[in-house]
Design an enzyme around this catalytic site. Structure first.
Site, mmCIF file in Angstrom:
data_model
loop_
_atom_site.group_PDB
_atom_site.id
_atom_site.type_symbol
_atom_site.label_atom_id
_atom_site.label_comp_id
_atom_site.label_asym_id
_atom_site.label_seq_id
_atom_site.Cartn_x
_atom_site.Cartn_y
_atom_site.Cartn_z
ATOM 1 N N ASP A 252 14.194 13.904 53.398
ATOM 2 C CA ASP A 252 13.882 15.334 53.359
ATOM 3 C C ASP A 252 15.086 16.056 52.757
ATOM 4 O O ASP A 252 16.120 16.192 53.408
ATOM 5 C CB ASP A 252 13.598 15.841 54.774
ATOM 6 C CG ASP A 252 13.340 17.342 54.823
ATOM 7 O OD1 ASP A 252 13.262 17.973 53.743
ATOM 8 O OD2 ASP A 252 13.221 17.884 55.938
ATOM 9 N N TYR B 33 8.493 30.338 40.967
ATOM 10 C CA TYR B 33 8.797 28.927 40.704
ATOM 11 C C TYR B 33 9.990 28.803 39.762
ATOM 12 O O TYR B 33 10.926 28.040 40.021
ATOM 13 C CB TYR B 33 7.572 28.238 40.111
ATOM 14 C CG TYR B 33 7.872 26.867 39.530
ATOM 15 C CD1 TYR B 33 8.064 25.764 40.362
ATOM 16 C CD2 TYR B 33 7.970 26.688 38.153
ATOM 17 C CE1 TYR B 33 8.356 24.509 39.827
ATOM 18 C CE2 TYR B 33 8.251 25.439 37.614
ATOM 19 C CZ TYR B 33 8.444 24.364 38.452
ATOM 20 O OH TYR B 33 8.733 23.124 37.921
#
Length: 285
Positions: free
Chosen positions: A33, A123
């Site tokens: 992660d 984004y």
């Protein structure tokens, strides 16, 4: 080169695995992660790679407009965490970025690494922030922008698909497709970018690079080449961006100048048409 691939299940990560073979340490989302420094630290200490290649990203461009904090956490803070942990261990970090860092300004020529970026979407902002973190926090870094990426992992069920697979699916369902014709890009084969990343990673020519196949197209031209090569009867109707509204703005000019990369590696990538034809042959072979 012992390479730890973060985001190994995606299009680029899968291509990297195929090239590196036994030298690849393939880590998917279930294994690491990147929003957790502890997770990164644990895997780096366990595997002790020569280089870390970050192919993980939040790529849902329109969805990012509704959840910019999620995009920022993965695309900006994730690379920041990787950069910090790699710097602590004197590791090389290869980070993948995007043509979406551009768009605010217009240009008649492909963007160079020296041009000032200006994203027009959440984004794009998240990807640019990730670039800055990597470049400022890890001395041994390669930040590589690419464009129009497609790879075989998309058709195997990994990731969210790609333009080629979407066109092939829609082309079997409809006689006519309306495709945007005022956004310039370079369709790029993930395998070619993966080879480039591996070649760069064994050099010490650290810095910011652009890496795409050669040539230019619009999304409509890209679709036409797909259908023409496979002799599909699907008709492409060329439209403007205004005729196909999306939540997030896209750059009108996504062509990236790759001269810097070519000067370092002395091996320019092949044309986008050649790369696409090989992909389609492999898909149907």
């Amino acid at each position: 080169m012992k390479a730890m691939i973060v985001g190994a299940d995606g299009q680029l990560g899968s291509a990297l695995q195929e090239i590196l073979g036994d030298d690849a340490i393939a880590l998917g989302h279930a294994d690491i992660d990147i929003t957790s420094p502890e997770s990164i630290s644990s895997q780096l200490d366990t595997f002790d790679p020569t280089v870390v290649i970050n192919a993980a990203a939040y790529n849902f461009v329109d969805q990012a407009e509704d959840e910019p904090e999620v995009a920022y956490r993965v695309n900006a803070l994730g690379p920041r965490n990787l950069a910090i942990e790699c710097q602590k261990r004197d590791k090389c970090l290869v980070h993948i970025s995007s043509d979406y860092v551009f768009g605010l300004e217009s240009s008649l020529t492909p963007w160079t690494e020296m041009d000032t970026p200006g994203p027009v979407s959440a984004y794009g902002m998240s990807k640019l922030s990730g670039e800055y973190f990597v470049r400022s926090l890890c001395s041994k870094h390669f930040v590589v922008r690419t464009c129009g990426l497609y790879g075989h992992a998309a058709r195997r069920g990994a990731g969210k698909g790609n333009f080629v697979e979407t066109m092939l699916r829609l082309g079997t369902e409809r006689e006519e497709l309306r495709i945007i014709d005022d956004q310039k890009c370079t369709p790029t084969n993930a395998h070619d970018v993966a080879v480039t990343l591996c070649d760069l990673a064994i050099t010490t020519s650290y810095g910011l690079y652009h890496a795409t196949n050669r040539g230019a197209a619009t999304w409509a031209r890209f679709a036409e080449e797909i259908f023409a090569y496979l002799k599909m009867p699907t008709k492409v109707v060329r439209i403007t961006s205004n005729e196909y509204q999306t939540k997030a703005r896209r750059p009108a000019m996504s062509l990236l100048n790759c001269y810097k990369l070519e000067a370092v590696l002395q091996n320019p990538l092949r044309t986008w048409e050649s790369a696409l034809h090989e992909y389609l042959d492999q898909r149907t072979g």
